[in-house]
Design a protein around this motif. Structure first.
Motif, short mmCIF file in Angstrom:
data_model
loop_
_atom_site.label_atom_id
_atom_site.label_comp_id
_atom_site.label_asym_id
_atom_site.label_seq_id
_atom_site.Cartn_x
_atom_site.Cartn_y
_atom_site.Cartn_z
N ILE A 175 18.55 11.53 -62.02
CA ILE A 175 19.23 11.54 -60.72
C ILE A 175 20.50 12.38 -60.73
N ASP A 176 20.96 12.78 -61.93
CA ASP A 176 22.14 13.65 -61.98
C ASP A 176 22.31 14.25 -63.37
N ILE A 177 22.83 15.47 -63.38
CA ILE A 177 23.20 16.17 -64.61
C ILE A 177 24.56 16.79 -64.33
N LEU A 216 26.12 3.35 -58.49
CA LEU A 216 24.93 4.20 -58.33
C LEU A 216 25.05 5.10 -57.11
N GLU A 217 25.55 4.56 -56.03
CA GLU A 217 25.71 5.34 -54.80
C GLU A 217 26.71 6.48 -54.99
N GLU A 218 27.72 6.22 -55.81
CA GLU A 218 28.71 7.27 -56.11
C GLU A 218 28.06 8.42 -56.89
N ILE A 219 27.15 8.07 -57.80
CA ILE A 219 26.43 9.11 -58.55
C ILE A 219 25.61 9.97 -57.59
N LEU A 220 24.85 9.32 -56.71
CA LEU A 220 23.98 10.05 -55.79
C LEU A 220 24.78 10.87 -54.79
N ALA A 221 25.97 10.41 -54.45
CA ALA A 221 26.80 11.14 -53.49
C ALA A 221 27.24 12.50 -54.03
N GLY A 222 27.37 12.61 -55.35
CA GLY A 222 27.83 13.86 -55.93
C GLY A 222 26.81 14.58 -56.77
N THR A 223 25.54 14.14 -56.71
CA THR A 223 24.53 14.72 -57.58
C THR A 223 24.18 16.16 -57.22
N LYS A 275 16.36 14.16 -51.28
CA LYS A 275 15.05 13.75 -50.75
C LYS A 275 14.02 13.54 -51.87
N GLN A 276 14.30 14.08 -53.06
CA GLN A 276 13.37 13.92 -54.17
C GLN A 276 13.77 12.78 -55.11
N LEU A 277 14.86 12.11 -54.79
CA LEU A 277 15.36 11.06 -55.67
C LEU A 277 14.77 9.70 -55.29
N PRO A 278 14.66 8.79 -56.25
CA PRO A 278 14.09 7.47 -55.96
C PRO A 278 15.06 6.60 -55.18
N VAL A 294 23.36 13.22 -68.67
CA VAL A 294 22.11 13.23 -67.91
C VAL A 294 21.81 11.78 -67.59
N GLN A 295 21.64 11.45 -66.30
CA GLN A 295 21.44 10.06 -65.91
C GLN A 295 20.11 9.88 -65.20
N GLY A 296 19.39 8.82 -65.61
CA GLY A 296 18.08 8.58 -65.03
C GLY A 296 17.87 7.13 -64.65
N ILE A 297 17.11 6.91 -63.59
CA ILE A 297 16.76 5.58 -63.09
C ILE A 297 15.32 5.24 -63.48
N ALA A 298 15.10 4.01 -63.95
CA ALA A 298 13.75 3.58 -64.30
C ALA A 298 12.89 3.51 -63.04
#
Length: 278
Positions: free
Chosen positions: A203-205, A229-236, A241-244, A269-273
């Motif tokens: 979800i982010d690098i 988690l929302e903070e990560i996605l806000a700046g990814t 649209k491709q993220l879970p 590098v961060q990933g969600i199960a």
């Protein structure tokens, strides 16, 4: 005349001393280079041997008959898309690996980088910093879970550390995921345990500081973790649209390595199960 002779005498002492010092520095530098090179080869050899505990899953015969060279671009894209749902392509012999090292937690596999390593957890974060999976003292160290995590892969956030090796072993390849074609084609990694396998979608690098909130640990899933988690996605850098979908029950794994040999900058590098199977 006396002053000139005195000056020559001092110069005659200083120059040899400087030459000896320079020679000593050169010999020491050469020694360090040879030592580092030997440790690189030693760690590579050890981890290459550990690959013998990995088995590639076999594909159906009709798929094996088709080579990538025989497929056009559209068919190859469809084949890769279909393979994403077939599970991880490797299996791990955890029984025998744990006989070598009972600190084994899981196996990390990143298909896009062909990165495949055992992951351990020590009594503290120093133990495996410069010790290999088999316990050999070596600069390369191991891929290891933060020692402060009580239940790795069960608690909301699990952090894995590894050295950014110049020969691209350990986490030396992570920076390659910044290349768009890599994270678009295979934006995930796998975590294998004796209980099964889990797929993590990246979800982010990004680059961050060693003291940043990136390294926050959470005892339980709650609103604070969801906000994280929302903070990560806000700046990814990834396409949203491709993220879970995320929730407070989403489990996150962060892969962390030094961005350089000096300073506190880190590449993560961060990933969600997103998928698991026994």
């Amino acid at each position: 005349m006396k002053k000139y002779s005195e000056k020559n005498r001092k110069a005659g002492i200083v120059l040899p001393v400087l030459m000896i010092l320079c020679l000593g520095i050169m010999v020491f530098s050469l020694y360090k280079l040879v030592t580092i090179s030997m440790e690189y080869r030693q760690s590579e050899k050890e981890y290459d041997i550990l690959q013998s505990y990995i088995t590639e899953k076999t594909e159906p015969e009709d798929e094996m008959a088709e080579s990538a060279e025989q497929l056009d671009q559209e068919e190859e894209t469809q084949r890769k898309a279909a393979s994403r749902d077939t599970g991880c392509s490797i299996t791990v012999d955890f029984e025998h690996l744990r006989e070598i090292n009972p600190d084994l937690v899981c196996w990390l596999y990143i298909p896009a980088l062909e990165l495949s390593y055992p992951v351990v957890q020590g009594r503290d974060n120093e133990q495996y910093l410069h010790h290999t999976f088999e316990g050999t003292e070596n600069f390369a160290g191991s891929i290891f879970v933060d020692a402060n995590i009580r239940e790795p892969l069960v608690m909301p956030h699990t952090i894995l550390y590894g050295h950014n090796m110049k020969n691209q072993t350990m986490f030396g390849k992570l920076k390659l995921l910044l290349q768009e074609e890599l994270y678009r084609e295979e934006p995930w990694f796998w975590i294998l345990t004796p209980q099964g396998e889990e797929k993590y979608q990246i979800i982010d690098i990004r680059y961050t500081d060693a003291l940043s909130s990136t390294y926050t640990l959470f005892e339980e899933p709650d609103n604070e973790y969801l906000a994280y988690l929302e903070e990560i996605l806000a700046g990814t850098m990834m396409e949203r649209k491709q993220l879970p979908e995320i929730s407070e029950n989403s489990r996150l794994v962060t892969l962390s390595t030094c961005a350089s040999s000096e300073g506190t900058e880190r590449l993560v590098v961060q990933g969600i199960a997103v998928e698991s199977s026994p």
